[in-house]
Design an enzyme around this catalytic site. Structure first.
Site, PDB file in Angstrom:
ATOM      1  N   TYR A 185      55.427  62.728  26.676  1.00  0.00           N
ATOM      2  CA  TYR A 185      55.904  61.912  27.938  1.00  0.00           C
ATOM      3  C   TYR A 185      55.969  63.038  29.059  1.00  0.00           C
ATOM      4  O   TYR A 185      57.038  63.894  29.142  1.00  0.00           O
ATOM      5  CB  TYR A 185      57.191  61.130  27.814  1.00  0.00           C
ATOM      6  CG  TYR A 185      57.872  60.635  29.133  1.00  0.00           C
ATOM      7  CD1 TYR A 185      57.132  59.577  29.737  1.00  0.00           C
ATOM      8  CD2 TYR A 185      58.846  61.235  29.828  1.00  0.00           C
ATOM      9  CE1 TYR A 185      57.591  59.135  30.768  1.00  0.00           C
ATOM     10  CE2 TYR A 185      59.166  60.708  30.829  1.00  0.00           C
ATOM     11  CZ  TYR A 185      58.566  59.621  31.534  1.00  0.00           C
ATOM     12  OH  TYR A 185      59.151  59.028  32.547  1.00  0.00           O
ATOM     13  N   TYR A 219      49.738  54.362  32.636  1.00  0.00           N
ATOM     14  CA  TYR A 219      50.891  54.713  32.359  1.00  0.00           C
ATOM     15  C   TYR A 219      51.618  53.786  31.613  1.00  0.00           C
ATOM     16  O   TYR A 219      51.817  52.427  32.028  1.00  0.00           O
ATOM     17  CB  TYR A 219      51.611  55.131  33.768  1.00  0.00           C
ATOM     18  CG  TYR A 219      52.915  55.499  33.651  1.00  0.00           C
ATOM     19  CD1 TYR A 219      52.756  57.015  33.674  1.00  0.00           C
ATOM     20  CD2 TYR A 219      54.305  54.751  33.536  1.00  0.00           C
ATOM     21  CE1 TYR A 219      54.128  57.789  33.585  1.00  0.00           C
ATOM     22  CE2 TYR A 219      55.313  55.512  33.560  1.00  0.00           C
ATOM     23  CZ  TYR A 219      55.365  56.764  33.558  1.00  0.00           C
ATOM     24  OH  TYR A 219      56.655  57.441  33.529  1.00  0.00           O
TER      25      TYR A 219
END
Length: 394
Positions: free
Chosen positions: A347, A297
């Site tokens: 995203y 991430y």
């Protein structure tokens, strides 16, 4: 079995996503529609009738209601619905764990993990934004906002600066994370940013929160993605070779308040997942040396460096030189974010990283790692509950 965890009791059989767009561009469609599109895409990938989806797992307070999706999809029976609250990308392992538990225990047959985002509020907006006079703000924000820790970038800037002070980490090393993401995105037709950048480009981008610059920060975007989880027995009748969920681990070590002010460097200069990594490897019967591709991430470039340390790919404090030496490139020792990640593809708070892990183990990724057998998803900042997912080729 390890520590009570039953290995290989669930697998991923379908992945899909909606169209991707810039911040707010998909607002006319709405969250439910783009989630519907992602689930349809995942079912088509699996060769599964959408009406057979009987469970839904979400995270990060996703407002897309399972009841609405069930009606839209024509679900025959809605047997399971679960939510992992908060956590941004840290919540994804919890959602996968919920789906895993549901199918492994017979609560549901086919559970879809789905995340849909339409960003009508900016990532750079204060965590206390929108609170009206006389209203209370959230508990964590009440500890941080009065002292200037109101933005995710500000919180991570402090952690990055401390990492630099302790270990000599440099902004050039941060730049290498962004450069790697952009380089991988060039070959990805779904990526929003498909042009390569240099260290000079990184340093020339505007300062957001010292030492973080624009190119250290993930993008703002709209879209939805979905992953279908079922049992190995049911997977035999479906289209794709299953990818086993070898292990899942979550820990809630701290949230925004203590992420900002925890004075113990072991927790502060970290993504907060060292304990989750320990549990993950123990449950899987694997170690970092077994991982072929890491999907980490990347809300901010320093978080990738800290995650590499937390999940054991290098020593604590060695993440900067590790990245600078090229280890995370697709030709390196541990290819990272081969799809481009939050920094370059899109995203969607981590779920597209899981899609890429499945593609790598199927052998269908655009930047395919030769012989990939094990893929790791490592979640973001240690908001509760964070952790990781280990996938393995069947």
């Amino acid at each position: 079995m390890s520590g009570g965890f039953i290995r290989d009791a669930a697998c991923i059989v379908g992945i899909g996503h909606s169209q991707y767009g810039t911040r707010g561009s998909l607002a006319p469609l709405g969250l439910t529609r783009i989630a519907f599109d992602a689930v349809h895409d995942a079912c088509a990938d699996a060769g599964l009738d959408v009406r057979d989806i009987d469970g839904f797992a979400g995270y990060c307070d996703d407002p897309t209601l399972p009841a609405d999706l069930a009606v839209a999809l024509g679900t025959r029976e809605l047997r399971y619905a679960g939510m992992t609250w908060g956590g941004r990308g840290s919540g994804l392992p919890g959602a996968v764990a919920g789906a895993y538990a549901a199918v492994a225990t017979g609560l549901a047959d086919h559970v879809v993990v789905v995340r849909s985002i339409i960003q009508q509020a900016r990532l750079g907006q204060s965590v206390a934004a929108g609170v009206q006079p006389g209203q209370a703000i959230g508990l964590s924000a009440s500890y941080t906002s009065p002292f200037g820790m109101a933005l995710p970038a500000a919180i991570y800037a402090m952690k990055a600066r401390r990492h630099m002070a302790l270990h000599g980490t440099t902004t050039e090393q941060f730049a290498q994370v962004a450069i790697n993401a952009r380089r991988n995105a060039v070959n990805n037709p779904d990526a929003r940013f498909r042009t390569e950048i240099t260290v000079e480009d990184h340093h020339a981008s505007r300062l957001i929160c010292d030492p973080l610059r624009l190119l250290d920060c993930c993008m703002e975007s709209d879209g939805a993605a979905a992953v279908i989880v079922t049992t190995p027995e049911r997977a035999r009748d479906l289209r794709q070779p299953p990818v086993r969920v070898r292990a899942v681990a979550t820990t809630g070590e701290y949230k925004w308040a203590t992420a900002s002010f925890n004075t113990v460097d072991e927790d502060f200069v970290s993504t907060g997942h060292r304990r989750a990594a320990r549990d993950l490897y123990q449950r899987a019967g694997l170690g970092p040396e077994d991982v072929d591709v890491a999907l980490i991430y990347d809300g901010f470039t320093p978080s990738v460096i800290m995650s590499l340390e937390d999940f054991g790919f290098c020593g604590i404090g060695e993440g900067g030189p590790f990245v600078e030496g090229g280890a995370i490139r697709r030709e390196g020792g541990i290819p990272v974010n081969t799809h481009g990640g939050n920094l370059a593809e899109v995203y969607l708070q981590g779920i597209t990283h899981l899609l890429e892990g499945v593609r790598q183990l199927r052998g269908t990724a655009v930047n395919q790692v030769a012989g990939a057998d094990v893929a790791l998803y490592a979640s973001g900042v240690g908001a509760s509950p964070g952790g990781g997912v280990l996938l393995r080729r069947w």
